[in-house]
Enzyme design. Structure first.
Site, PDB file in Angstrom:
ATOM      1  N   ARG A  22      46.386  25.630  38.919  1.00  0.00           N
ATOM      2  CA  ARG A  22      46.574  25.768  37.469  1.00  0.00           C
ATOM      3  C   ARG A  22      46.461  27.215  36.969  1.00  0.00           C
ATOM      4  O   ARG A  22      47.405  27.737  36.404  1.00  0.00           O
ATOM      5  CB  ARG A  22      45.583  24.889  36.694  1.00  0.00           C
ATOM      6  CG  ARG A  22      45.775  23.411  36.937  1.00  0.00           C
ATOM      7  CD  ARG A  22      45.059  22.588  35.899  1.00  0.00           C
ATOM      8  NE  ARG A  22      43.621  22.811  35.893  1.00  0.00           N
ATOM      9  CZ  ARG A  22      42.795  22.228  35.046  1.00  0.00           C
ATOM     10  NH1 ARG A  22      43.279  21.404  34.126  1.00  0.00           N
ATOM     11  NH2 ARG A  22      41.507  22.450  35.085  1.00  0.00           N
ATOM     12  N   ASP A  23      45.341  27.864  37.160  1.00  0.00           N
ATOM     13  CA  ASP A  23      45.139  29.207  36.607  1.00  0.00           C
ATOM     14  C   ASP A  23      45.302  30.249  37.712  1.00  0.00           C
ATOM     15  O   ASP A  23      44.405  31.043  37.976  1.00  0.00           O
ATOM     16  CB  ASP A  23      43.761  29.289  35.964  1.00  0.00           C
ATOM     17  CG  ASP A  23      43.578  30.572  35.177  1.00  0.00           C
ATOM     18  OD1 ASP A  23      44.583  31.204  34.840  1.00  0.00           O
ATOM     19  OD2 ASP A  23      42.420  30.945  34.902  1.00  0.00           O
TER      20      ASP A  23
END
Length: 358
Positions: free
Chosen positions: A190-191
């Protein structure tokens, strides 16, 4: 967007839905760092440190506690001595009191630490994913220890401005291998960004992926996500456009494309001082690749930064791309040597780069 020292900040609007029950052994420790822990119930490290510690690893000599009740500069957690926080982070330096080996330590609330370290536990060992060395638990906090690092890729690229293709290929291959390993085990990052990769050697030739706390563990083959979480410069267009779910793995590949572009070019593929204008450029998905890059490098970048998620390479396919398997690049990247980058510094740009994207 051009690199600055604090550009890679992120935000999570919704709590991650994925958790994994863990069974980790509780380890007794000698002293807690919790602010609300009653003081003076155990001897502080103002007492002489372990006689075996080298002078450079010993905690600072502590003067008597002032009346204001300031915290000491070092604390003992199990067999570890916890030192100061590392510059610009919430991670502590630590040293093992017996072996004198240095570590980094993250402190998590006891109520959340099992969920936060679940991705580390789920993943099988991999040379490019940082492992947990030990967990020491207390009444209110869990202290998670990792092997020490020698700087992160964001700082390295910012200092060097851009990397030659042979060096970039050797480092990016390790990044792609780490992401492919996570995806294979059902972990979506995700990040994903440059700062998540850190060097494990002083020569800065070996990388590992760290900070998996933002990851999501998939419950099956479906990698659809609904929460919007990421760094402005690295977020994919589908995250900005979609009101529903999006492919978490494809979003990771987009971010990995931004990583490679930035390594090779020295700036982000989409940049603007105004967030609205930046997101507009990302939504359109139009960017330019300098002619100075090889045709193979351009091809790989474009295969990851495709606007349609379904048209992007999968993480496992990235490792098969000709740019990462060129005999000349393999020969040079297999024995990378450090270089002096102090003559080139990427300038700081607008303050908006320090803001979260959502």
């Amino acid at each position: 967007m051009p690199l600055s020292s604090t550009d890679e900040m992120s935000v999570n609007l919704q709590p991650g839905p994925c958790t994994l029950p863990l069974r980790l052994k509780r380890v007794d420790f000698e002293e807690s760092l919790d602010a609300d822990t009653p003081k003076c119930k155990r001897p502080r490290l103002s007492q002489p440190p372990s006689p075996g510690l080298a002078p450079c690893l010993r905690p600072l000599t502590q003067s008597p506690r002032p009346s204001g009740g300031e915290q000491p500069s070092a604390s003992r957690i199990g067999p570890y001595i916890l030192l100061e926080k590392m510059e610009g982070s919430q991670i502590h330096r630590a040293v093992h009191s017996v072996t004198e080996k240095e570590y980094t330590c993250k402190v998590f609330p006891m109520k959340k630490y099992r969920e936060l370290i679940a991705p580390y536990v789920l993943l099988l060992p991999h040379e490019n994913v940082v492992p947990i060395s030990e967990v020491v638990t207390g009444e209110r906090s869990a202290y998670v220890f990792f092997e020490r690092s020698y700087g992160d890729m964001h700082s390295y690229v910012r200092t060097c401005k851009r990397l030659p293709e042979d060096e970039a290929a050797g480092l990016f291959r390790q990044m792609a291998a780490a992401v492919a390993h996570c995806h294979c085990r059902g972990v979506v990052l995700r990040d994903l960004k440059l700062r998540k990769f850190v060097f494990t050697d002083r020569q800065r030739t070996k990388l590992v992926l760290q900070d998996l706390e933002d990851s999501c563990i998939l419950k099956g083959e479906d990698d659809s996500l609904t929460d919007k979480h990421g760094c402005p410069a690295y977020v994919g267009p589908e995250i900005l456009n979609s009101r529903h779910s999006y492919s978490g793995k494809a979003a990771d590949v987009w971010s990995l494309g931004v990583v490679l572009y930035t390594m090779l070019v020295g700036r982000y593929p989409f940049q603007d001082v105004e967030p609205a204008a930046l997101f507009g450029k990302i939504r359109r998905g139009v960017f330019t690749v300098p002619d100075s890059l090889s045709a193979s490098a351009k091809c790989l970048v474009r295969c990851m930064l495709r606007k349609a998620p379904s048209e992007r390479l999968e993480s496992s396919d990235i490792l098969l791309h000709p740019w990462l398997n060129s005999p000349s690049l393999l020969a040079t990247s297999s024995h990378l040597t450090p270089r002096n980058c102090t003559d080139q510094v990427v300038p700081d740009f607008g303050k908006n780069e320090d803001e979260d994207f959502l």
